[in-house]
Structures are given as C-alpha cells and as structure tokens.
Design a protein around this motif. Structure first.
Motif, PDB file in Angstrom:
ATOM      1  N   GLN A  36       0.878  -1.170   0.000  1.00 45.92           N
ATOM      2  CA  GLN A  36       0.000   0.000   0.000  1.00 45.92           C
ATOM      3  C   GLN A  36       0.918   1.223   0.000  1.00 45.92           C
ATOM      4  O   GLN A  36       2.109   1.109   0.305  1.00 45.92           O
ATOM      5  CB  GLN A  36      -0.883   0.040   1.243  1.00 45.92           C
ATOM      6  CG  GLN A  36      -1.895  -1.078   1.319  1.00 45.92           C
ATOM      7  CD  GLN A  36      -2.872  -0.892   2.481  1.00 45.92           C
ATOM      8  OE1 GLN A  36      -3.203   0.222   2.871  1.00 45.92           O
ATOM      9  NE2 GLN A  36      -3.334  -2.016   3.031  1.00 45.92           N
ATOM     10  N   HIS A  37       0.357   2.381  -0.325  1.00 46.62           N
ATOM     11  CA  HIS A  37       1.168   3.599  -0.273  1.00 46.62           C
ATOM     12  C   HIS A  37       0.333   4.769   0.225  1.00 46.62           C
ATOM     13  O   HIS A  37      -0.908   4.697   0.279  1.00 46.62           O
ATOM     14  CB  HIS A  37       1.805   3.891  -1.631  1.00 46.62           C
ATOM     15  CG  HIS A  37       0.831   3.953  -2.769  1.00 46.62           C
ATOM     16  ND1 HIS A  37       0.320   2.826  -3.381  1.00 46.62           N
ATOM     17  CD2 HIS A  37       0.264   4.999  -3.395  1.00 46.62           C
ATOM     18  CE1 HIS A  37      -0.510   3.176  -4.343  1.00 46.62           C
ATOM     19  NE2 HIS A  37      -0.572   4.495  -4.371  1.00 46.62           N
ATOM     20  N   TYR A  38       1.049   5.850   0.551  1.00 47.15           N
ATOM     21  CA  TYR A  38       0.434   7.054   1.153  1.00 47.15           C
ATOM     22  C   TYR A  38       1.270   8.242   0.692  1.00 47.15           C
ATOM     23  O   TYR A  38       2.467   8.312   0.961  1.00 47.15           O
ATOM     24  CB  TYR A  38       0.487   6.913   2.681  1.00 47.15           C
ATOM     25  CG  TYR A  38      -0.211   7.990   3.473  1.00 47.15           C
ATOM     26  CD1 TYR A  38      -1.289   7.687   4.307  1.00 47.15           C
ATOM     27  CD2 TYR A  38       0.230   9.321   3.439  1.00 47.15           C
ATOM     28  CE1 TYR A  38      -1.921   8.669   5.056  1.00 47.15           C
ATOM     29  CE2 TYR A  38      -0.407  10.309   4.180  1.00 47.15           C
ATOM     30  CZ  TYR A  38      -1.472   9.972   4.989  1.00 47.15           C
ATOM     31  OH  TYR A  38      -2.105  10.945   5.746  1.00 47.15           O
ATOM     32  N   ALA A  39       0.650   9.171  -0.041  1.00 49.04           N
ATOM     33  CA  ALA A  39       1.357  10.372  -0.494  1.00 49.04           C
ATOM     34  C   ALA A  39       1.132  11.464   0.552  1.00 49.04           C
ATOM     35  O   ALA A  39      -0.013  11.895   0.762  1.00 49.04           O
ATOM     36  CB  ALA A  39       0.834  10.811  -1.854  1.00 49.04           C
ATOM     37  N   VAL A  40       2.200  11.895   1.179  1.00 46.54           N
ATOM     38  CA  VAL A  40       2.070  12.819   2.317  1.00 46.54           C
ATOM     39  C   VAL A  40       1.821  14.238   1.793  1.00 46.54           C
ATOM     40  O   VAL A  40       2.625  14.783   1.038  1.00 46.54           O
ATOM     41  CB  VAL A  40       3.346  12.783   3.190  1.00 46.54           C
ATOM     42  CG1 VAL A  40       3.169  13.692   4.410  1.00 46.54           C
ATOM     43  CG2 VAL A  40       3.656  11.347   3.617  1.00 46.54           C
ATOM     44  N   MET A  41       0.707  14.833   2.186  1.00 47.11           N
ATOM     45  CA  MET A  41       0.322  16.150   1.664  1.00 47.11           C
ATOM     46  C   MET A  41       0.721  17.249   2.646  1.00 47.11           C
ATOM     47  O   MET A  41      -0.115  17.895   3.261  1.00 47.11           O
ATOM     48  CB  MET A  41      -1.179  16.165   1.409  1.00 47.11           C
ATOM     49  CG  MET A  41      -1.506  16.272  -0.064  1.00 47.11           C
ATOM     50  SD  MET A  41      -3.253  16.298  -0.335  1.00 47.11           S
ATOM     51  CE  MET A  41      -3.323  15.185  -1.705  1.00 47.11           C
ATOM     52  N   ASP A  42       2.024  17.452   2.761  1.00 47.10           N
ATOM     53  CA  ASP A  42       2.531  18.422   3.743  1.00 47.10           C
ATOM     54  C   ASP A  42       3.254  19.568   3.047  1.00 47.10           C
ATOM     55  O   ASP A  42       4.232  20.084   3.557  1.00 47.10           O
ATOM     56  CB  ASP A  42       3.475  17.715   4.733  1.00 47.10           C
ATOM     57  CG  ASP A  42       4.616  16.993   4.022  1.00 47.10           C
ATOM     58  OD1 ASP A  42       4.645  16.996   2.768  1.00 47.10           O
ATOM     59  OD2 ASP A  42       5.480  16.423   4.712  1.00 47.10           O
ATOM     60  N   TYR A  43       2.778  19.945   1.840  1.00 49.03           N
ATOM     61  CA  TYR A  43       3.532  20.916   1.032  1.00 49.03           C
ATOM     62  C   TYR A  43       2.674  22.084   0.563  1.00 49.03           C
ATOM     63  O   TYR A  43       3.119  22.847  -0.291  1.00 49.03           O
ATOM     64  CB  TYR A  43       4.165  20.214  -0.177  1.00 49.03           C
ATOM     65  CG  TYR A  43       3.179  19.387  -0.976  1.00 49.03           C
ATOM     66  CD1 TYR A  43       2.425  19.961  -1.999  1.00 49.03           C
ATOM     67  CD2 TYR A  43       2.980  18.046  -0.672  1.00 49.03           C
ATOM     68  CE1 TYR A  43       1.510  19.209  -2.708  1.00 49.03           C
ATOM     69  CE2 TYR A  43       2.078  17.291  -1.373  1.00 49.03           C
ATOM     70  CZ  TYR A  43       1.339  17.871  -2.384  1.00 49.03           C
ATOM     71  OH  TYR A  43       0.425  17.121  -3.071  1.00 49.03           O
TER      72      TYR A  43
END
Ligand code: SIN
Length: 303
Positions: free
Chosen positions: A278-285
């Motif tokens: 599984q994956h997770y794109a970190v939206m911290d930008y």
C-alpha cells in the motif's frame, strides 16, 4: 530467504555487459534504489527488464533517480510489464493514454485522494499489478510518498487472527472513496460503471505465492461473509466485531517497521508491486506545486 542476502547491496549485470545495475536496499522490510539504469533504454533490454522484475518482486517498490525520460518513454517502459489502464476520475494525458496526471497546484483546491493508505484501484475486479510514478515537479520541501509491505503485515499477525481471516472476503468501492464528494447522480453513475469489487482478505501473490493482507482503509468497506453462525450470536452483535476486525487489519499498514519513505526529486521514478504493497502520499507541502505522472499496469484476478 536468508535475511542478510535480502538486504545486501547487489551488483547485477545485464546481457550486454556494458552496464551494471546496482540494487541498494533502503530498509530490511521494503524498498530499494536501483542505479545505472536508464528506463528509456531498459524498455528495449530483455535481460535488464527481467532483473528489474526480480528486484520489484524482492523489494516490492524500487526507485530510480535522474530519469529524464519523455512521456512516451515512461509509457513504453511500463507497457513492457502489461497493458495500461486509465483512471475514471483523475484522467490521462490527452496524447498518452494510460499516463495519469496527478497534479496538485496552489490555485486548485487540493484533492485529498492520495493521502490515505491504499493499494491502487482495488475497487476493480482486477486491480493493477504495478504502477510506475515519475516526479515531474517537486515541492521545495515535503511531498514524500510512503509504501508498506503487506506480506510482512500478514506474516506478523497473531496466529488466531490469521486463522480467523483466512476464509474472509471483502468489498472494495470506488463509490465510497472517489465518489463520496460527488452529487448523488454522478456518484451513482460512477458506481454503475465501476461496481464494487470483492476480493479475498488474504490474497496469494500470483508470482511468488506469498500471502498478502489485502484490505485497505481507502477502498475496503466491509467483509462480505463475516456474518455466519460462527461469528454472530444475535443480529445486533455482528457489526461491531466485523468493523473492529477490519479496522485492526487496515491499521497494520501504519506500522513503521513495515514501511519505507521516499523523498522525491525531479525525475525520480518509483515502480511498485501493487499486489503486495500500500502507499500514502504525504500532503505536507501546501501551497506548493507537486506534479506526478503515473502509469498503472493492468493486473489479474485476485483469486
Ligand atoms: C498514488 O496514490 O497512486 C500516487 C502517489 C503519489 O502521488 O505519491
């Protein structure tokens, strides 16, 4: 497999003997960086493609830096592993069918689809076998992607849980994920076109024979065969048990020891086995740009 062998950097020769690919594992659990490979040329080199496939199966997600390749080369490389699929909501590049543009810009409200743990498109009866993602534009800081090894997540479950989930099956839905924010008529049309899929909770990897914990918190809505006399005494006590078990299983993706986290640069490429991760794109930008292009390779049935 001997664990030392699994994590040792490896030098791999291609048939031409003019090039050597190195494989540097990033953790003992998942992920490796492959060097001395140009994906544009790799598409034409059968032996190198075989080595890349071996590295993919072994490390589950493999990374390549400095891939200044064209969109056509990106598509050609992914096509060597199978046909590509479009995404019904995100949409493909007009000149490159199958090349999905995942663009986040400050002037468009950030859609929050990728920052939750998921295996891509498990709402399909035949979810992709793998995906190839290239970074076209990076935010100055942030925007990493994380992957998790769902074979390890299965292996390390307690034995009683393994026994309990062995026969279970689960529903996966585009309606309750991508469709959730749509007006009802659009959501129902989406569901009519892409009906919910059902998959085994424990999937067998078609190439390695490994057992995979195959539920995710983005798309898996419920077990379809939990409410049997063995699990349920009265109508009212069935749902909490099933929901708690599903929550426990999907939470296994959050265990850091099973994960790798990748810092993108322009022209970095990730190729992941979509069956075992599984994956997770970190939206911290926010409010920066982040532009990614992804091909998804059509997979097979899950049982
Ligand atoms: C995806 O969820 O398939 C894309 C991941 C990313 O943008 O890093």
């Amino acid at each position: 497999m001997n664990n030392d062998t699994a994590i040792a950097p490896a030098l791999v020769r291609s048939s031409s003997l003019t090039r050597s690919m190195t494989v540097n594992p990033l953790t003992c659990s998942i992920g490796a960086e492959l060097s001395n490979v140009h994906l544009g040329a790799a598409a034409e080199d059968e032996d190198l493609l075989a080595e890349i496939r071996r590295a993919l199966l072994r490390h589950r997600v493999i990374f390549f830096r400095d891939q200044d390749i064209s969109r056509a080369e990106h598509v050609a490389f992914a096509r060597r592993f199978g046909e590509l699929e479009d995404h019904p909501v995100v949409g493909s590049h007009p000149d490159h069918p199958g090349l999905v543009q995942i663009y986040k810009t400050p002037d468009s409200p950030l859609e929050r689809n990728e920052n939750s743990w998921h295996t891509d498109a498990t709402w399909r009866e035949q979810p992709p076998m793998g995906c190839v993602l290239r970074c076209v534009e990076c935010p100055t800081v942030g925007g990493d992607t994380m992957w998790v090894n769902m074979v390890m997540a299965y292996d390390r479950l307690p034995d009683d849980i393994k026994a309990k989930i062995e026969p279970l099956r689960a529903r996966h839905s585009i309606e309750s994920s991508f469709g959730a924010a749509m007006p009802m008529d659009k959501r129902l049309a989406l569901k009519a076109k892409y009906p919910d899929a059902e998959h085994p909770v424990v999937r067998i990897h078609p190439e390695t024979g490994e057992k995979i914990l195959f539920v995710n918190s983005s798309f898996t809505t419920h077990f379809t065969n939990y409410n049997t006399p063995a699990n349920v005494r009265y109508g009212l006590d069935k749902s909490p048990g099933a929901a708690q078990l599903l929550g426990y299983l999907t939470s296994q993706a959050m265990i850091p020891e099973y994960q790798v986290r990748f810092r993108w640069q322009k022209n970095s490429v990730a190729f992941w086995d979509n069956r075992s991760t599984q994956h997770y794109a970190v939206m911290d930008y926010e409010p920066c740009h982040r532009k990614m292009e992804r091909t998804a390779i059509i997979g097979g049935a899950t049982d």
